[in-house]
Design an enzyme around this catalytic site. Structure first.
Site, PDB file in Angstrom:
ATOM      1  N   ASN A   1      66.687  44.402  11.136  1.00 55.90           N
ATOM      2  CA  ASN A   1      65.567  43.682  11.863  1.00 55.90           C
ATOM      3  C   ASN A   1      64.249  44.764  11.927  1.00 55.90           C
ATOM      4  OD1 ASN A   1      66.665  41.058  12.205  1.00 55.90           O
ATOM      5  ND2 ASN A   1      68.130  42.236  13.715  1.00 55.90           N
ATOM      6  N   HIS A   2      64.291  45.478  10.745  1.00 50.21           N
ATOM      7  CA  HIS A   2      63.072  46.335  10.689  1.00 50.21           C
ATOM      8  C   HIS A   2      62.665  46.511   9.409  1.00 50.21           C
ATOM      9  CE1 HIS A   2      66.563  49.288  10.790  1.00 50.21           C
ATOM     10  NE2 HIS A   2      65.983  49.640   9.965  1.00 50.21           N
ATOM     11  N   SER A   3      61.715  47.307   9.187  1.00 49.40           N
ATOM     12  CA  SER A   3      61.052  48.005   7.994  1.00 49.40           C
ATOM     13  C   SER A   3      60.659  49.251   8.013  1.00 49.40           C
ATOM     14  CB  SER A   3      60.041  47.056   7.280  1.00 49.40           C
ATOM     15  OG  SER A   3      59.314  47.591   6.370  1.00 49.40           O
TER      16      SER A   3
END
Ligand code: TYD
Length: 133
Positions: free
Chosen positions: A48-50
């Protein structure tokens, strides 16, 4: 590009199988860090990140999981269910790992050291960042 699946060469003989990964022309980047995720509880999603800069290569070396990659417009879900299947995740791609089998060991190779300031952890901020990129 929303993720690229790469089939890894298996060195197999009657004893079993071996896969080797090393920095070379055939690997998509210079490996600086390895981490692995295991014992993931049922129903949990991780990631749940970039990243701004970091490239990652994900391999489910045991069991299986799914990885959904998102470029802010399109989403694609990959089923990592073989130890000889790797998924390349580029920077500016939002990634979520989910549907972990109980025995899943998800190994991630990265081209940079762990730096919290390379993370975009808020989805709205991610959309803002890619819009202005
Ligand atoms: P986190 O970023 O929450 O993992 P994920 O996004 O894959 O679910 O990381 C969990 C913890 O591990 C957090 O305290 C940061 C730490 N960590 C490191 O120290 N080094 C690393 O390379 C990674 C990926 C995480």
């Amino acid at each position: 590009m929303i993720g690229k699946l790469i089939n890894l060469k298996i060195h197999g003989d009657d004893r079993g199988s071996l896969i080797a990964l090393e920095n070379s022309k055939s690997f998509p980047f210079e490996i600086k860090r390895v981490f692995y995720i295991f014992g993931t509880q049922e129903g949990i999603s991780r990631g749940n990140h970039s990243h701004y800069k970091t490239k990652q290569f994900l391999i489910s070396i045991s069991g299986s999981c799914k990885v959904t990659l998102d470029d802010g417009i399109n989403k694609k879900t990959f089923n990592l269910d073989k130890p000889n299947l790797g998924l390349l995740q580029d920077p500016y791609i939002w990634g979520t790992m989910h549907d972990f089998s109980e025995d899943c060991v998800l190994m991630v190779l990265a081209d940079d050291l762990y730096k919290e300031d390379d993370y975009i952890r808020d989805y709205d901020k991610f959309l803002e960042v890619i819009k202005n990129d």
